[in-house]
Design a protein around this motif. Structure first.
Motif, PDB file in Angstrom:
ATOM      1  N   GLU A  46    -114.856 -22.440 -68.259  1.00  0.00           N
ATOM      2  CA  GLU A  46    -113.467 -22.898 -68.279  1.00  0.00           C
ATOM      3  C   GLU A  46    -113.364 -24.388 -68.578  1.00  0.00           C
ATOM      4  OE1 GLU A  46    -111.968 -21.863 -64.474  1.00  0.00           O
ATOM      5  OE2 GLU A  46    -111.961 -19.690 -64.855  1.00  0.00           O
ATOM      6  N   ALA A  47    -114.378 -25.162 -68.181  1.00  0.00           N
ATOM      7  CA  ALA A  47    -114.327 -26.615 -68.330  1.00  0.00           C
ATOM      8  C   ALA A  47    -114.860 -27.103 -69.669  1.00  0.00           C
ATOM      9  CB  ALA A  47    -115.126 -27.272 -67.196  1.00  0.00           C
ATOM     10  N   LEU A  48    -115.538 -26.234 -70.414  1.00  0.00           N
ATOM     11  CA  LEU A  48    -116.209 -26.656 -71.637  1.00  0.00           C
ATOM     12  C   LEU A  48    -115.299 -26.556 -72.864  1.00  0.00           C
ATOM     13  CD1 LEU A  48    -119.742 -25.019 -71.353  1.00  0.00           C
ATOM     14  CD2 LEU A  48    -119.171 -27.445 -71.177  1.00  0.00           C
ATOM     15  N   PRO A  49    -115.563 -27.375 -73.881  1.00  0.00           N
ATOM     16  CA  PRO A  49    -114.879 -27.173 -75.163  1.00  0.00           C
ATOM     17  C   PRO A  49    -115.303 -25.844 -75.775  1.00  0.00           C
ATOM     18  CG  PRO A  49    -116.635 -28.805 -75.370  1.00  0.00           C
ATOM     19  CD  PRO A  49    -116.490 -28.523 -73.900  1.00  0.00           C
ATOM     20  N   ALA A  50    -114.464 -25.312 -76.648  1.00  0.00           N
ATOM     21  CA  ALA A  50    -114.653 -23.951 -77.162  1.00  0.00           C
ATOM     22  C   ALA A  50    -116.024 -23.680 -77.779  1.00  0.00           C
ATOM     23  CB  ALA A  50    -113.552 -23.642 -78.171  1.00  0.00           C
ATOM     24  N   PRO A  51    -116.624 -24.594 -78.559  1.00  0.00           N
ATOM     25  CA  PRO A  51    -117.900 -24.242 -79.200  1.00  0.00           C
ATOM     26  C   PRO A  51    -119.105 -24.315 -78.272  1.00  0.00           C
ATOM     27  CG  PRO A  51    -116.738 -26.027 -80.349  1.00  0.00           C
ATOM     28  CD  PRO A  51    -116.125 -25.896 -79.004  1.00  0.00           C
ATOM     29  N   ALA A  52    -118.949 -24.856 -77.068  1.00  0.00           N
ATOM     30  CA  ALA A  52    -120.089 -25.118 -76.191  1.00  0.00           C
ATOM     31  C   ALA A  52    -120.680 -23.835 -75.620  1.00  0.00           C
ATOM     32  CB  ALA A  52    -119.662 -26.042 -75.058  1.00  0.00           C
ATOM     33  N   ARG A  53    -121.947 -23.916 -75.197  1.00  0.00           N
ATOM     34  CA  ARG A  53    -122.652 -22.758 -74.659  1.00  0.00           C
ATOM     35  C   ARG A  53    -123.124 -23.025 -73.235  1.00  0.00           C
ATOM     36  NH1 ARG A  53    -127.374 -21.576 -76.520  1.00  0.00           N
ATOM     37  NH2 ARG A  53    -127.838 -23.664 -77.344  1.00  0.00           N
ATOM     38  N   VAL A  54    -123.261 -21.933 -72.492  1.00  0.00           N
ATOM     39  CA  VAL A  54    -123.820 -21.975 -71.142  1.00  0.00           C
ATOM     40  C   VAL A  54    -125.003 -21.019 -71.093  1.00  0.00           C
ATOM     41  CG1 VAL A  54    -123.436 -21.535 -68.684  1.00  0.00           C
ATOM     42  CG2 VAL A  54    -121.596 -22.515 -70.084  1.00  0.00           C
ATOM     43  N   VAL A  55    -126.094 -21.475 -70.498  1.00  0.00           N
ATOM     44  CA  VAL A  55    -127.250 -20.620 -70.254  1.00  0.00           C
ATOM     45  C   VAL A  55    -127.426 -20.515 -68.744  1.00  0.00           C
ATOM     46  CG1 VAL A  55    -129.735 -20.303 -70.545  1.00  0.00           C
ATOM     47  CG2 VAL A  55    -128.372 -21.279 -72.406  1.00  0.00           C
ATOM     48  N   SER A  56    -127.377 -19.296 -68.221  1.00  0.00           N
ATOM     49  CA  SER A  56    -127.556 -19.063 -66.795  1.00  0.00           C
ATOM     50  C   SER A  56    -128.987 -18.626 -66.544  1.00  0.00           C
ATOM     51  CB  SER A  56    -126.579 -17.997 -66.288  1.00  0.00           C
ATOM     52  OG  SER A  56    -126.669 -17.857 -64.885  1.00  0.00           O
ATOM     53  N   VAL A  57    -129.680 -19.366 -65.695  1.00  0.00           N
ATOM     54  CA  VAL A  57    -131.092 -19.119 -65.410  1.00  0.00           C
ATOM     55  C   VAL A  57    -131.242 -18.702 -63.952  1.00  0.00           C
ATOM     56  CG1 VAL A  57    -133.410 -20.118 -65.359  1.00  0.00           C
ATOM     57  CG2 VAL A  57    -131.779 -20.833 -67.129  1.00  0.00           C
ATOM     58  N   ASP A  58    -131.866 -17.546 -63.722  1.00  0.00           N
ATOM     59  CA  ASP A  58    -132.101 -17.074 -62.359  1.00  0.00           C
ATOM     60  C   ASP A  58    -133.293 -16.123 -62.376  1.00  0.00           C
ATOM     61  OD1 ASP A  58    -130.213 -17.034 -59.618  1.00  0.00           O
ATOM     62  OD2 ASP A  58    -131.623 -15.375 -59.764  1.00  0.00           O
ATOM     63  N   ASN A  59    -134.021 -16.086 -61.281  1.00  0.00           N
ATOM     64  CA  ASN A  59    -135.212 -15.239 -61.218  1.00  0.00           C
ATOM     65  C   ASN A  59    -134.920 -13.828 -60.728  1.00  0.00           C
ATOM     66  OD1 ASN A  59    -137.992 -15.174 -61.785  1.00  0.00           O
ATOM     67  ND2 ASN A  59    -138.510 -15.346 -59.617  1.00  0.00           N
ATOM     68  N   ALA A  60    -133.683 -13.565 -60.268  1.00  0.00           N
ATOM     69  CA  ALA A  60    -133.337 -12.255 -59.720  1.00  0.00           C
ATOM     70  C   ALA A  60    -132.648 -11.413 -60.793  1.00  0.00           C
ATOM     71  CB  ALA A  60    -132.427 -12.401 -58.505  1.00  0.00           C
ATOM     72  N   ALA A  61    -133.371 -10.433 -61.324  1.00  0.00           N
ATOM     73  CA  ALA A  61    -132.820  -9.596 -62.389  1.00  0.00           C
ATOM     74  C   ALA A  61    -131.605  -8.815 -61.909  1.00  0.00           C
ATOM     75  CB  ALA A  61    -133.892  -8.643 -62.912  1.00  0.00           C
ATOM     76  N   ALA A  62    -131.594  -8.405 -60.637  1.00  0.00           N
ATOM     77  CA  ALA A  62    -130.455  -7.643 -60.119  1.00  0.00           C
ATOM     78  C   ALA A  62    -129.174  -8.460 -60.173  1.00  0.00           C
ATOM     79  CB  ALA A  62    -130.731  -7.187 -58.684  1.00  0.00           C
ATOM     80  N   MET A  63    -129.257  -9.728 -59.830  1.00  0.00           N
ATOM     81  CA  MET A  63    -128.077 -10.592 -59.887  1.00  0.00           C
ATOM     82  C   MET A  63    -127.573 -10.697 -61.326  1.00  0.00           C
ATOM     83  SD  MET A  63    -127.437 -11.721 -56.748  1.00  0.00           S
ATOM     84  CE  MET A  63    -126.758 -13.367 -56.708  1.00  0.00           C
ATOM     85  N   GLN A  64    -128.495 -10.855 -62.249  1.00  0.00           N
ATOM     86  CA  GLN A  64    -128.086 -11.007 -63.642  1.00  0.00           C
ATOM     87  C   GLN A  64    -127.562  -9.699 -64.222  1.00  0.00           C
ATOM     88  OE1 GLN A  64    -131.163 -13.048 -65.906  1.00  0.00           O
ATOM     89  NE2 GLN A  64    -130.287 -15.000 -65.252  1.00  0.00           N
ATOM     90  N   ARG A  65    -128.052  -8.571 -63.767  1.00  0.00           N
ATOM     91  CA  ARG A  65    -127.493  -7.300 -64.238  1.00  0.00           C
ATOM     92  C   ARG A  65    -126.021  -7.199 -63.868  1.00  0.00           C
ATOM     93  NH1 ARG A  65    -132.587  -5.131 -62.746  1.00  0.00           N
ATOM     94  NH2 ARG A  65    -131.821  -4.498 -60.687  1.00  0.00           N
ATOM     95  N   VAL A  66    -125.684  -7.595 -62.656  1.00  0.00           N
ATOM     96  CA  VAL A  66    -124.278  -7.594 -62.246  1.00  0.00           C
ATOM     97  C   VAL A  66    -123.492  -8.595 -63.078  1.00  0.00           C
ATOM     98  CG1 VAL A  66    -122.685  -8.073 -60.347  1.00  0.00           C
ATOM     99  CG2 VAL A  66    -124.810  -6.837 -59.906  1.00  0.00           C
ATOM    100  N   GLY A  67    -124.052  -9.760 -63.284  1.00  0.00           N
ATOM    101  CA  GLY A  67    -123.359 -10.770 -64.062  1.00  0.00           C
ATOM    102  C   GLY A  67    -123.099 -10.356 -65.499  1.00  0.00           C
TER     103      GLY A  67
END
Length: 280
Positions: free
Chosen positions: A64-85
């Motif tokens: 929400e805070a980024l300009p439109a072309p910007a990217r976010v990379v979410s890094v986490d070691n828990a695959a279950a959390m990322q599956r939900v995400g």
């Protein structure tokens, strides 16, 4: 054993579902994420790393805070959390990397990130290794913004002290567990806090990062939100050999003794560090 992002319980589907549901139903993560995003100065960013990002609660705010072309990379070691995400947060600007925070530099090019944000989870990592990895992937002038729970940092906001006139929900949980289950609480430890500011500052400096701001903040909530938090399996109390169902019965009994609207305050130490713009 060395700490890592997916400590016991985090990589379980039931916990991931409950955790993500909490972040959407209650304001804690939204408020802390907005605070960190504001401090990260994201207006002109093109790449932001959401470190230990779980199911994406902080990534939502960063996007929400980024300009439109910007990217976010979410890094986490828990695959279950990322599956939900991945299921609940669909945005073409967001990508996911399943990896320990300490291995961040293996997945993000050197000097490519404008900011790294870590909400509520730095305590789970080898901070010295993580700080070095963050310094490697930040561009000169890039910011690293994170918060540390007051208990881990050894700090307490005055607002937290002002509401401690009655037993906390955790205290009541232990009392009921002792009364009804013969529970023996662990002996109180006098060990120093795990991540005091002087330790954090030293490790950041050794990694080549400079602390530019710190603040002790207060997150205000209610006993109802605290109960919801303690219903998440990985946070459920008390410690020891209890089933989740037993913990929930104890929690219900403790909650019956408090006012649902009574204030609850959590203290945070917020740290803003920066990679120097030039090197000596």
């Amino acid at each position: 054993m060395a700490p890592h992002d997916a400590i016991l319980g985090w990589d379980e589907d039931s916990n991931a579902e409950a955790y993500e549901a909490f972040t959407r139903a209650h304001p804690m993560y939204d408020a802390t994420s907005r605070d960190l995003a504001r401090r990260a100065h994201l207006r002109d960013a093109s790449l932001v790393i959401d470190l230990c990002g779980g199911a994406g609660a902080t990534a939502r705010t960063i996007l929400e805070a980024l300009p439109a072309p910007a990217r976010v990379v979410s890094v986490d070691n828990a695959a279950a959390m990322q599956r939900v995400g991945r299921r609940t947060l669909t945005d073409h600007r967001l990508s996911w990397i399943t990896a320990p925070a300490e291995r961040l530099a293996d997945h993000v090019p050197a000097g490519s990130a404008d900011a790294v944000v870590c909400n509520s989870a730095i305590w789970k990592t080898h901070t010295a290794a993580v700080f070095a990895a963050v310094a490697h992937i930040l561009r000169p002038g890039g910011r690293f913004v994170f918060n540390i729970g007051g208990g881990f940092a050894g700090v307490r906001h005055p607002d937290e002290q002002s509401v401690r006139t009655r037993p906390s929900l955790k205290t009541l949980i232990r009392q009921i567990a002792v009364r009804d289950y013969g529970y023996t609480p662990p002996t109180a430890s006098e060990s120093p806090p795990k991540l005091p500011l002087d330790t954090v500052t030293r490790q950041l400096s050794e990694a080549g990062l400079t602390v530019v701001a710190t603040e002790i903040t207060a997150q205000h909530s209610t006993m109802a939100e605290k109960k919801a938090w303690l219903s998440i399996p990985v946070f459920a109390q008390p410690e020891g050999n209890f089933t989740h169902a037993q913990r929930m019965r104890i929690l219900d009994a403790a909650y019956a003794l408090v006012n649902a609207d009574a204030p609850s305050v959590t203290s945070w130490l917020v740290v803003v560090a920066q990679r120097p713009r030039t090197t000596a």
